[in-house]
Write a protein that holds these residues in place. Structure first.
Motif, mmCIF file in Angstrom:
data_model
loop_
_atom_site.group_PDB
_atom_site.id
_atom_site.type_symbol
_atom_site.label_atom_id
_atom_site.label_comp_id
_atom_site.label_asym_id
_atom_site.label_seq_id
_atom_site.Cartn_x
_atom_site.Cartn_y
_atom_site.Cartn_z
ATOM 1 N N PHE A 113 43.596 28.960 56.428
ATOM 2 C CA PHE A 113 42.573 28.348 55.666
ATOM 3 C C PHE A 113 42.857 27.130 54.707
ATOM 4 O O PHE A 113 41.931 26.538 54.072
ATOM 5 C CB PHE A 113 41.768 29.380 54.847
ATOM 6 C CG PHE A 113 41.025 30.193 55.850
ATOM 7 C CD1 PHE A 113 39.668 29.906 56.131
ATOM 8 C CD2 PHE A 113 41.643 31.328 56.501
ATOM 9 C CE1 PHE A 113 38.762 30.886 57.027
ATOM 10 C CE2 PHE A 113 40.768 32.006 57.271
ATOM 11 C CZ PHE A 113 39.521 31.862 57.578
ATOM 12 N N GLU A 139 41.649 23.407 55.015
ATOM 13 C CA GLU A 139 40.399 23.184 54.819
ATOM 14 C C GLU A 139 39.682 23.429 53.360
ATOM 15 O O GLU A 139 38.665 22.874 52.790
ATOM 16 C CB GLU A 139 39.453 23.920 55.857
ATOM 17 C CG GLU A 139 39.388 25.520 55.530
ATOM 18 C CD GLU A 139 38.333 26.240 56.479
ATOM 19 O OE1 GLU A 139 37.181 26.441 56.063
ATOM 20 O OE2 GLU A 139 38.639 26.447 57.706
ATOM 21 N N VAL A 140 40.385 24.178 52.463
ATOM 22 C CA VAL A 140 39.940 24.290 51.124
ATOM 23 C C VAL A 140 40.651 23.361 50.195
ATOM 24 O O VAL A 140 40.064 23.498 49.140
ATOM 25 C CB VAL A 140 40.271 26.058 50.645
ATOM 26 C CG1 VAL A 140 39.283 26.880 51.709
ATOM 27 C CG2 VAL A 140 41.437 26.085 50.600
ATOM 28 N N ASP A 153 32.423 35.337 55.465
ATOM 29 C CA ASP A 153 32.880 34.724 56.591
ATOM 30 C C ASP A 153 31.867 33.295 56.878
ATOM 31 O O ASP A 153 32.429 32.715 57.685
ATOM 32 C CB ASP A 153 32.553 35.700 57.711
ATOM 33 C CG ASP A 153 33.664 36.871 57.697
ATOM 34 O OD1 ASP A 153 34.633 36.663 56.766
ATOM 35 O OD2 ASP A 153 33.363 37.656 58.369
ATOM 36 N N SER A 154 30.916 33.260 56.199
ATOM 37 C CA SER A 154 29.904 31.920 56.421
ATOM 38 C C SER A 154 30.704 30.835 55.627
ATOM 39 O O SER A 154 30.266 29.478 56.057
ATOM 40 C CB SER A 154 28.514 31.990 56.259
ATOM 41 O OG SER A 154 28.424 32.310 54.790
ATOM 42 N N ARG A 214 32.870 27.938 54.486
ATOM 43 C CA ARG A 214 33.957 27.193 54.917
ATOM 44 C C ARG A 214 34.210 25.702 54.253
ATOM 45 O O ARG A 214 33.047 25.447 53.546
ATOM 46 C CB ARG A 214 33.744 27.056 56.586
ATOM 47 C CG ARG A 214 33.454 28.178 57.370
ATOM 48 C CD ARG A 214 34.772 28.908 57.226
ATOM 49 N NE ARG A 214 35.911 28.434 57.799
ATOM 50 C CZ ARG A 214 36.319 28.481 59.042
ATOM 51 N NH1 ARG A 214 36.016 29.027 60.184
ATOM 52 N NH2 ARG A 214 37.642 27.833 59.572
ATOM 53 N N GLY A 215 35.251 25.284 54.320
ATOM 54 C CA GLY A 215 35.580 24.023 53.660
ATOM 55 C C GLY A 215 35.332 24.017 52.278
ATOM 56 O O GLY A 215 35.815 24.803 51.592
ATOM 57 N N LEU A 224 33.959 26.979 50.706
ATOM 58 C CA LEU A 224 34.859 28.248 50.409
ATOM 59 C C LEU A 224 35.722 27.798 49.344
ATOM 60 O O LEU A 224 35.977 28.695 48.379
ATOM 61 C CB LEU A 224 35.701 28.361 51.702
ATOM 62 C CG LEU A 224 36.716 29.396 51.600
ATOM 63 C CD1 LEU A 224 36.274 30.752 51.537
ATOM 64 C CD2 LEU A 224 37.541 29.511 52.972
#
Length: 347
Positions: free
Chosen positions: A147, A150-151, A305-306, A308-309, A312
């Motif tokens: 991850f 993306e974060v 879990d929803s 993202r990016g 998150l």
């Protein structure tokens, strides 16, 4: 309860379209500027017209589309970019400050930020160092390797920040905007960022709240700025001083205008403290060892879990701010939340 005063803005928000340009008071204009590829959709810029001078508050995200929309909005108010003499930005984020460099180039206007808003020089001069520090922080917070990309920030994603205009003026708490014919006072409201400011226009009974108070969304308060040790504590303290605009119409930088500031402030305070209680419950359960672990066990509107990016990223930084807030008030927090040691930067 709050009452919605910007009915056309509210309807536009419901319809997911850009709201119209409106003259809120004589010489006070609301001009929406598109926030490209973001669910917030637009930033509400405010044009304050004085005597032979005009200030634009929060010119918005920098894009060709936004520039065209801003020009059209100024034209509705009878002005051109060249007529803008000052650019006031409530805080550093690129959906507020991003267009300032382009507008300054077209007008020669000064750019002003709050006195305590940081603008680290190595964002421009040492981008590799900044990106390394950012990645080290989220690694320390327990973000799994899958991850991290993306974060954390990348050079292309950070372009809006490295192109931001360096301010010519810094505005201290209580200062008046240096615009002839206006008496608009600065109210320092750290929290969302270290140097966030609101603007109080007593003559028009208006308070411009930037991202500090929004009518529907709880502003994001995160542990990211190097100069801000307890952002959540700062935010709660800043809510306490909003009585200055208790009876005023609220002009936020997103969504729509409203009245009922004391009620909204109470809601925000209650929500923030309830979130801290949820963090305490996770800590008491004893199964969380990192910021990531705590975040996974908190309640999110569509589930963890929803996320993202960038969403998150914000969730993790918000969680860290609650942990720091609790530790500062005597709660034992064994989870590491201090910023990690950066890896060597590559040219």
């Amino acid at each position: 309860m709050i009452s919605i005063s910007g009915q056309r803005q509210f309807q536009a928000w419901q319809d997911k379209v850009l709201p119209p340009v409106e003259e809120v008071r004589p010489g006070v204009w609301s001009i929406p500027v598109p926030f490209i590829n973001n669910p917030m959709r637009y930033t509400l810029s405010y044009l304050l017209v004085g005597d032979g001078a005009a200030a634009l508050v929060d010119p918005g995200w920098d894009s060709d589309e936004g520039w065209a929309v801003l020009n059209a909005g100024l034209a509705v108010a009878g002005l051109r970019p060249a007529d803008v003499t000052g650019i006031v930005v409530t805080h550093l984020h690129p959906d507020h400050l991003g267009m300032a460099a382009r507008l300054r180039a077209a007008s020669g206007a000064w750019v002003a930020l709050g006195a305590n808003e940081p603008l680290p020089s190595h964002w421009r001069s040492e981008p590799a160092r900044f990106l390394a520090e950012d990645r080290a922080q989220y690694t320390q917070w327990g973000v799994p390797q899958d991850f991290l990309d993306e974060v954390t920030f990348h050079r292309d994603a950070w372009a809006q920040m490295t192109n931001l205009a360096v301010p010519q003026l810094r505005l201290a708490d209580g200062a008046l905007l240096p615009v002839a014919g206006l008496a608009v006072r600065v109210l320092a409201t750290p929290g969302h960022t270290p140097g966030h400011i609101c603007l109080v226009d007593e003559a028009n009974s208006l308070i411009l709240t930037g991202d500090h108070v929004l009518p529907r969304i709880t502003p994001h308060v995160s542990l990211e700025a190097q100069t801000q040790l307890d952002p959540l504590g700062d935010y709660l303290n800043s809510l306490e001083i909003m009585g200055a605009g208790a009876d005023m119409e609220v002009l936020p930088a997103h969504e729509y205008r409203f009245r009922g500031l004391p009620h909204r402030v109470a809601e925000l305070r209650e929500h923030t403290l309830e979130r801290s209680l949820e963090v305490i419950a996770v800590l008491d359960a004893g199964s969380a060892e990192t910021v990531w672990d705590v975040s996974k066990q908190l309640t999110w509107s569509r589930g963890f879990d929803s996320l993202r990016g960038f969403t998150l990223r914000l969730a993790l930084a918000e969680t860290a701010s609650h942990l720091v807030y609790l530790a500062a008030r005597g709660r034992e927090v064994e989870i590491e939340v201090s910023r990690g040691t950066p890896t060597p930067a590559t040219p």
